[in-house]
Design an enzyme around this catalytic site. Structure first.
Site, mmCIF file in Angstrom:
data_model
loop_
_atom_site.group_PDB
_atom_site.id
_atom_site.type_symbol
_atom_site.label_atom_id
_atom_site.label_comp_id
_atom_site.label_asym_id
_atom_site.label_seq_id
_atom_site.Cartn_x
_atom_site.Cartn_y
_atom_site.Cartn_z
ATOM 1 N N TYR A 73 -1.731 -0.552 10.715
ATOM 2 C CA TYR A 73 -1.916 -1.032 9.098
ATOM 3 C C TYR A 73 -0.758 -0.654 8.309
ATOM 4 C CZ TYR A 73 -3.942 -1.040 4.473
ATOM 5 O OH TYR A 73 -4.218 -1.007 3.104
ATOM 6 N N SER A 112 0.836 -1.163 -0.002
ATOM 7 C CA SER A 112 0.085 0.117 -0.080
ATOM 8 C C SER A 112 0.979 1.188 0.063
ATOM 9 C CB SER A 112 -0.787 -0.122 1.301
ATOM 10 O OG SER A 112 -1.320 1.271 1.460
#
Ligand code: ADP
Length: 254
Positions: A157, A144
């Site tokens: 995350y 990501s």
């Protein structure tokens, strides 16, 4: 440029929606037999049935990637059904509960890392056992933008997504001379059901603020992620391994 997957077998986790589903569709459209895996059984069965009705070879399987035994079984079922494994996109993921580090919980840390980091590790482990036997294969891990930069209230995350890049580079080194390539993609702001839900749940302002940081001034489409995954799994990228490619409209160059 050779991006055909005719006579090839592809496995996609988190294939029930969003980026995973778009990528499974793209693999099928390029000729691959595709295994779609997701912990949401109904969504992968529906997606696989749709692809099959369009004349593609597709199999939908329930799999929770945080469960090692389930992942081992997923790869075994893939090989039992289609004979081999040529390409894998490890995409299943969850978001963390927004909280600054002092307030974040151990439970949420374990939940997120068990899917986003250990889940990717498990998938790589069992995919590589098969690919090692074949002496060929390509893996793409979904990191990501959060794998490259920090994010307030998103530490868990972002930590997991940074970790995915460590697994990617280490695995790429191990298997580079054995015919197996491993790369990662770092999607930016992509218009998926998650963004739709944020927009619908009063977080439209947050989305607008993020969009202002995208040099290309638009959301990415799931198909634009799928194109990069297929490129990285194909012969067109035969000398590329251990890389992370941002697909983010220019976001991280700022
Ligand atoms: P995006 O829209 O960016 O693809 P989503 O969160 O919608 O992001 O997609 C992630 C996919 O991963 C979903 O289909 C979700 O059901 C799936 N998923 C989440 N956790 C797991 C898990 N533990 N095992 C398998 N699939 C999972």
């Amino acid at each position: 440029m050779n991006i055909s997957f005719e006579n090839k077998v592809a496995l996609v986790t988190g294939a029930g929606s969003g980026l995973g589903l778009a990528t499974a569709r793209a693999f099928a459209a390029s000729g691959a037999a595709v295994v779609l895996a997701d912990w949401d059984e109904a969504s992968v069965h529906a997606a696989a049935a749709q692809l099959t009705s369009e004349g593609h070879k597709a199999l939908g399987l329930r799999c929770d990637v945080s469960d090692d035994a389930a992942v081992e079984d997923l790869v075994a079922q893939t090989v039992a059904r289609f004979g081999r494994l040529d390409a894998a996109y490890n995409n299943a993921g969850v978001q963390n509960a927004l909280a600054e580090t002092a307030d974040a919980t151990r439970e949420d840390f374990d939940r997120v890392t068990s899917v986003n980091l250990r889940g990717v590790w498990s998938c790589m482990k069992f995919e590589l056992q098969q690919m090692r036997k074949q002496g060929s294969g390509a893996i793409v891990n979904c990191s990501s933008l959060g794998g490259l930069v920090g994010g307030a209230e998103r530490g868990t995350y972002h930590a997991a997504k940074h970790g995915v890049l460590g697994l990617t580079k280490s695995g790429a080194l191990e298997y580079a001379a054995r015919g197996i390539r491993i790369n990662a993609i770092c999607p930016g702001l992509i218009w998926t059901s998650m963004a739709e839900q944020m927009a619908a749940s009063g977080q439209a302002d947050a989305l607008d603020a993020m969009l202002k940081s995208v040099p290309m001034a638009r959301y990415g489409r799931p198909e634009e992620i799928a194109d990069m995954v297929l490129f990285l799994c194909s012969e067109a990228s035969s000398y590329v391994t251990g890389q992370s490619i941002s697909v983010d409209g220019g976001f991280v160059m700022r």
